[in-house]
Scaffold this motif. Structure first.
Motif, PDB file in Angstrom:
ATOM      1  N   GLY A   6       0.868  -1.167   0.000  1.00 31.39           N
ATOM      2  CA  GLY A   6       0.000   0.000   0.000  1.00 31.39           C
ATOM      3  C   GLY A   6       0.909   1.221   0.000  1.00 31.39           C
ATOM      4  O   GLY A   6       1.380   1.686  -1.024  1.00 31.39           O
ATOM      5  N   GLY A   7       1.184   1.737   1.205  1.00 36.08           N
ATOM      6  CA  GLY A   7       2.157   2.814   1.322  1.00 36.08           C
ATOM      7  C   GLY A   7       3.585   2.313   1.300  1.00 36.08           C
ATOM      8  O   GLY A   7       4.521   3.080   1.082  1.00 36.08           O
ATOM      9  N   GLY A   8       3.761   1.008   1.567  1.00 31.92           N
ATOM     10  CA  GLY A   8       5.080   0.415   1.409  1.00 31.92           C
ATOM     11  C   GLY A   8       5.865   0.166   2.671  1.00 31.92           C
ATOM     12  O   GLY A   8       7.025  -0.251   2.594  1.00 31.92           O
ATOM     13  N   GLY A   9       5.288   0.364   3.856  1.00 33.51           N
ATOM     14  CA  GLY A   9       6.029   0.122   5.091  1.00 33.51           C
ATOM     15  C   GLY A   9       6.432  -1.335   5.255  1.00 33.51           C
ATOM     16  O   GLY A   9       7.596  -1.640   5.546  1.00 33.51           O
ATOM     17  N   LEU A  10       5.478  -2.242   5.074  1.00 33.05           N
ATOM     18  CA  LEU A  10       5.777  -3.666   5.185  1.00 33.05           C
ATOM     19  C   LEU A  10       6.760  -4.094   4.108  1.00 33.05           C
ATOM     20  O   LEU A  10       7.752  -4.780   4.371  1.00 33.05           O
ATOM     21  N   PHE A  11       6.495  -3.685   2.886  1.00 30.32           N
ATOM     22  CA  PHE A  11       7.384  -4.045   1.782  1.00 30.32           C
ATOM     23  C   PHE A  11       8.799  -3.530   2.017  1.00 30.32           C
ATOM     24  O   PHE A  11       9.785  -4.254   1.840  1.00 30.32           O
ATOM     25  N   ALA A  12       8.938  -2.270   2.417  1.00 29.07           N
ATOM     26  CA  ALA A  12      10.270  -1.687   2.604  1.00 29.07           C
ATOM     27  C   ALA A  12      11.045  -2.444   3.667  1.00 29.07           C
ATOM     28  O   ALA A  12      12.239  -2.747   3.487  1.00 29.07           O
ATOM     29  N   GLY A  13      10.392  -2.762   4.783  1.00 29.10           N
ATOM     30  CA  GLY A  13      11.068  -3.492   5.847  1.00 29.10           C
ATOM     31  C   GLY A  13      11.454  -4.896   5.431  1.00 29.10           C
ATOM     32  O   GLY A  13      12.589  -5.342   5.652  1.00 29.10           O
ATOM     33  N   VAL A  14      10.510  -5.617   4.813  1.00 30.22           N
ATOM     34  CA  VAL A  14      10.781  -6.989   4.394  1.00 30.22           C
ATOM     35  C   VAL A  14      11.858  -7.026   3.314  1.00 30.22           C
ATOM     36  O   VAL A  14      12.774  -7.858   3.345  1.00 30.22           O
ATOM     37  N   ALA A  15      11.775  -6.129   2.337  1.00 33.51           N
ATOM     38  CA  ALA A  15      12.763  -6.120   1.259  1.00 33.51           C
ATOM     39  C   ALA A  15      14.151  -5.750   1.775  1.00 33.51           C
ATOM     40  O   ALA A  15      15.166  -6.296   1.303  1.00 33.51           O
ATOM     41  N   THR A  16      14.231  -4.848   2.733  1.00 31.89           N
ATOM     42  CA  THR A  16      15.517  -4.481   3.316  1.00 31.89           C
ATOM     43  C   THR A  16      16.145  -5.672   4.024  1.00 31.89           C
ATOM     44  O   THR A  16      17.346  -5.945   3.884  1.00 31.89           O
ATOM     45  N   ALA A  17      15.336  -6.419   4.778  1.00 33.30           N
ATOM     46  CA  ALA A  17      15.842  -7.610   5.457  1.00 33.30           C
ATOM     47  C   ALA A  17      16.194  -8.707   4.468  1.00 33.30           C
ATOM     48  O   ALA A  17      17.184  -9.433   4.636  1.00 33.30           O
ATOM     49  N   ALA A  18      15.402  -8.845   3.406  1.00 36.54           N
ATOM     50  CA  ALA A  18      15.594  -9.930   2.445  1.00 36.54           C
ATOM     51  C   ALA A  18      16.893  -9.792   1.661  1.00 36.54           C
ATOM     52  O   ALA A  18      17.473 -10.799   1.221  1.00 36.54           O
ATOM     53  N   ARG A  19      17.360  -8.556   1.458  1.00 33.97           N
ATOM     54  CA  ARG A  19      18.585  -8.343   0.672  1.00 33.97           C
ATOM     55  C   ARG A  19      19.778  -9.084   1.257  1.00 33.97           C
ATOM     56  O   ARG A  19      20.641  -9.575   0.528  1.00 33.97           O
TER      57      ARG A  19
ATOM     58  N   VAL B 171       8.370 -10.331  -4.018  1.00 35.96           N
ATOM     59  CA  VAL B 171       7.343  -9.958  -4.985  1.00 35.96           C
ATOM     60  C   VAL B 171       6.449  -8.926  -4.315  1.00 35.96           C
ATOM     61  O   VAL B 171       5.816  -9.210  -3.283  1.00 35.96           O
ATOM     62  N   ALA B 172       6.415  -7.730  -4.870  1.00 35.16           N
ATOM     63  CA  ALA B 172       5.607  -6.627  -4.346  1.00 35.16           C
ATOM     64  C   ALA B 172       4.288  -6.587  -5.113  1.00 35.16           C
ATOM     65  O   ALA B 172       4.278  -6.288  -6.311  1.00 35.16           O
ATOM     66  N   ALA B 173       3.197  -6.891  -4.444  1.00 28.46           N
ATOM     67  CA  ALA B 173       1.898  -7.022  -5.101  1.00 28.46           C
ATOM     68  C   ALA B 173       1.012  -5.818  -4.810  1.00 28.46           C
ATOM     69  O   ALA B 173       0.785  -5.476  -3.648  1.00 28.46           O
ATOM     70  N   GLU B 174       0.522  -5.180  -5.866  1.00 26.71           N
ATOM     71  CA  GLU B 174      -0.382  -4.045  -5.732  1.00 26.71           C
ATOM     72  C   GLU B 174      -1.657  -4.296  -6.532  1.00 26.71           C
ATOM     73  O   GLU B 174      -1.613  -4.878  -7.625  1.00 26.71           O
TER      74      GLU B 174
ATOM     75  N   ARG C   2      -1.753   1.721  -7.241  1.00 23.15           N
ATOM     76  CA  ARG C   2      -0.452   1.404  -7.835  1.00 23.15           C
ATOM     77  C   ARG C   2       0.617   2.429  -7.486  1.00 23.15           C
ATOM     78  O   ARG C   2       1.401   2.861  -8.341  1.00 23.15           O
ATOM     79  N   ALA C   3       0.701   2.805  -6.230  1.00 21.06           N
ATOM     80  CA  ALA C   3       1.647   3.849  -5.835  1.00 21.06           C
ATOM     81  C   ALA C   3       3.093   3.455  -6.097  1.00 21.06           C
ATOM     82  O   ALA C   3       3.905   4.280  -6.537  1.00 21.06           O
ATOM     83  N   LEU C   4       3.457   2.197  -5.826  1.00 19.90           N
ATOM     84  CA  LEU C   4       4.838   1.775  -6.063  1.00 19.90           C
ATOM     85  C   LEU C   4       5.128   1.721  -7.554  1.00 19.90           C
ATOM     86  O   LEU C   4       6.182   2.186  -8.006  1.00 19.90           O
ATOM     87  N   HIS C   5       4.222   1.162  -8.333  1.00 22.23           N
ATOM     88  CA  HIS C   5       4.413   1.119  -9.779  1.00 22.23           C
ATOM     89  C   HIS C   5       4.590   2.519 -10.365  1.00 22.23           C
ATOM     90  O   HIS C   5       5.471   2.749 -11.188  1.00 22.23           O
ATOM     91  N   ALA C   6       3.752   3.437  -9.925  1.00 20.48           N
ATOM     92  CA  ALA C   6       3.827   4.800 -10.452  1.00 20.48           C
ATOM     93  C   ALA C   6       5.158   5.448 -10.092  1.00 20.48           C
ATOM     94  O   ALA C   6       5.755   6.174 -10.905  1.00 20.48           O
TER      95      ALA C   6
ATOM     96  N   ALA D 130      12.727  -1.078  -3.637  1.00 22.80           N
ATOM     97  CA  ALA D 130      12.366  -1.688  -4.912  1.00 22.80           C
ATOM     98  C   ALA D 130      13.484  -1.545  -5.935  1.00 22.80           C
ATOM     99  O   ALA D 130      13.647  -2.401  -6.811  1.00 22.80           O
ATOM    100  N   ARG D 131      14.262  -0.492  -5.821  1.00 26.01           N
ATOM    101  CA  ARG D 131      15.359  -0.275  -6.764  1.00 26.01           C
ATOM    102  C   ARG D 131      16.603  -1.089  -6.413  1.00 26.01           C
ATOM    103  O   ARG D 131      17.364  -1.497  -7.298  1.00 26.01           O
ATOM    104  N   LEU D 132      16.813  -1.342  -5.124  1.00 29.99           N
ATOM    105  CA  LEU D 132      18.070  -1.920  -4.680  1.00 29.99           C
ATOM    106  C   LEU D 132      18.076  -3.441  -4.632  1.00 29.99           C
ATOM    107  O   LEU D 132      19.108  -4.074  -4.815  1.00 29.99           O
ATOM    108  N   GLY D 133      16.931  -4.055  -4.338  1.00 31.91           N
ATOM    109  CA  GLY D 133      16.912  -5.484  -4.091  1.00 31.91           C
ATOM    110  C   GLY D 133      16.438  -6.304  -5.269  1.00 31.91           C
ATOM    111  O   GLY D 133      16.172  -5.790  -6.358  1.00 31.91           O
ATOM    112  N   ALA D 134      16.351  -7.622  -5.046  1.00 34.80           N
ATOM    113  CA  ALA D 134      15.780  -8.541  -6.032  1.00 34.80           C
ATOM    114  C   ALA D 134      14.264  -8.500  -5.864  1.00 34.80           C
ATOM    115  O   ALA D 134      13.679  -9.264  -5.107  1.00 34.80           O
ATOM    116  N   VAL D 135      13.635  -7.576  -6.587  1.00 32.75           N
ATOM    117  CA  VAL D 135      12.220  -7.286  -6.389  1.00 32.75           C
ATOM    118  C   VAL D 135      11.470  -7.376  -7.714  1.00 32.75           C
ATOM    119  O   VAL D 135      11.934  -6.850  -8.741  1.00 32.75           O
TER     120      VAL D 135
END
Length: 308
Positions: free
Chosen positions: A175-188, A195-198, A203-207, A240-245
């Protein structure tokens, strides 16, 4: 108090919230697919992790005022804020749009929050919340766009990996990306694909990825009550730019179908935002790996439409 989102911040969050949140249960769902049942978390969503981390960090730093905390929310972040504030013995004032689901408004009041119904969009509630915090001295929280919130959410990834060694990929709704940002940072750190699903209509992340910067988007989806942020956080865009996303969009029909399938096949009741992650997996053009975790992130919903 200066903060930023990185692996150290997530480790600090894990230590800070240990014993105060429920460790996530990870259960097999199908060949190669497991569900991370974070909808069973306190307050019915992953947001409890970030809220507890945010308030506890300020309490430790001596920056949690007696006037408490103020937050604008579509529902889940406010619930978590109210719960964490009650646990720490400070007041919580939560601003929500008048269009927020009644089940979430009722929950806020049960947790003792002073609920302010404001406008019909999140942005209006946020403006009112900022004015209130400025006038009263309350600590201003944010539903998703804050490093402490994202770091708390990111603690999920290590718990999932502990339960599921050899994790290849994790699917998370955005949504706003808090969960995604935290999970993706840890996953790196572990090379885990995210996989970021919107929803197509949120589509805030896509945009942001298309524009190369955070931008405002219109919001219209069956999942907009929890994923309807008008813009994604900068931390989410950076992640989204830095990791395997892989960033994917799913139609409302697929979200509704996934939510019903979770009920009919597993008797799991989740909100549409949580079902968005499963919808992305079900519509993926190719397998994501031998061990894939789908985060079911929230359950603050009216289940009446699941039963014929």
């Amino acid at each position: 108090m200066e903060q930023h989102l990185d692996r150290a911040a997530i480790r600090a969050a894990a230590a800070r919230i240990a014993g105060h949140v429920r460790p996530v249960s990870v259960v097999p769902a199908a060949d190669g697919v497991w569900y991370a049942l974070e909808h069973l978390q306190h307050t019915g969503s992953f947001k409890a992790r970030g809220a507890r981390n945010f308030l506890a960090a300020h309490a430790d730093a001596g920056t949690l005022p007696e006037t408490g905390v103020a937050m604008a929310s579509g529902g889940n972040a406010g619930l978590a804020c109210a719960w964490a504030a009650r646990e720490l013995g400070v007041p919580a004032t939560v601003f929500v749009p008048a269009t927020a689901p009644p089940v979430k408004v009722e929950g806020l009041r049960r947790y003792g929050a002073d609920v302010r119904l404001t406008g019909d969009r999140y942005e209006q509630a946020l403006t009112a919340c900022r004015e209130f915090a400025s006038d009263t001295g309350a600590l201003l929280g944010h539903a998703y766009d804050h490093p402490l919130m994202a770091a708390g959410a990111g603690t999920l990834l290590d718990e999932i990996r502990s339960a599921l060694p050899g994790l290849d990929a994790v699917v998370v709704a955005v949504g706003g990306g808090g969960l995604f940002a935290g999970v993706a940072t840890a996953a790196r750190e572990y090379g885990v694909r995210v996989v970021a699903a919107e929803p197509e209509g949120c589509r805030a992340l896509h945009a942001a990825l298309e524009a190369g910067r955070v931008v405002d988007v219109p919001v219209r989806s069956v999942a907009s009550d929890s994923l309807g942020a008008p813009r994604v956080s900068q931390d989410a865009l950076d992640a989204a730019r830095l990791g395997a996303v892989d960033a994917v969009l799913v139609p409302d029909a697929a979200i509704t179908g996934a939510r019903r399938a979770l009920w009919e096949e597993h008797r799991l009741v989740v909100e549409a935002g949580a079902a968005t992650a499963l919808a992305a997996l079900r519509t993926a053009p190719q397998p994501l790996g031998d061990r894939v975790a789908v985060i079911l992130c929230g359950a603050n919903t009216d289940p009446s439409d699941l039963v014929p």
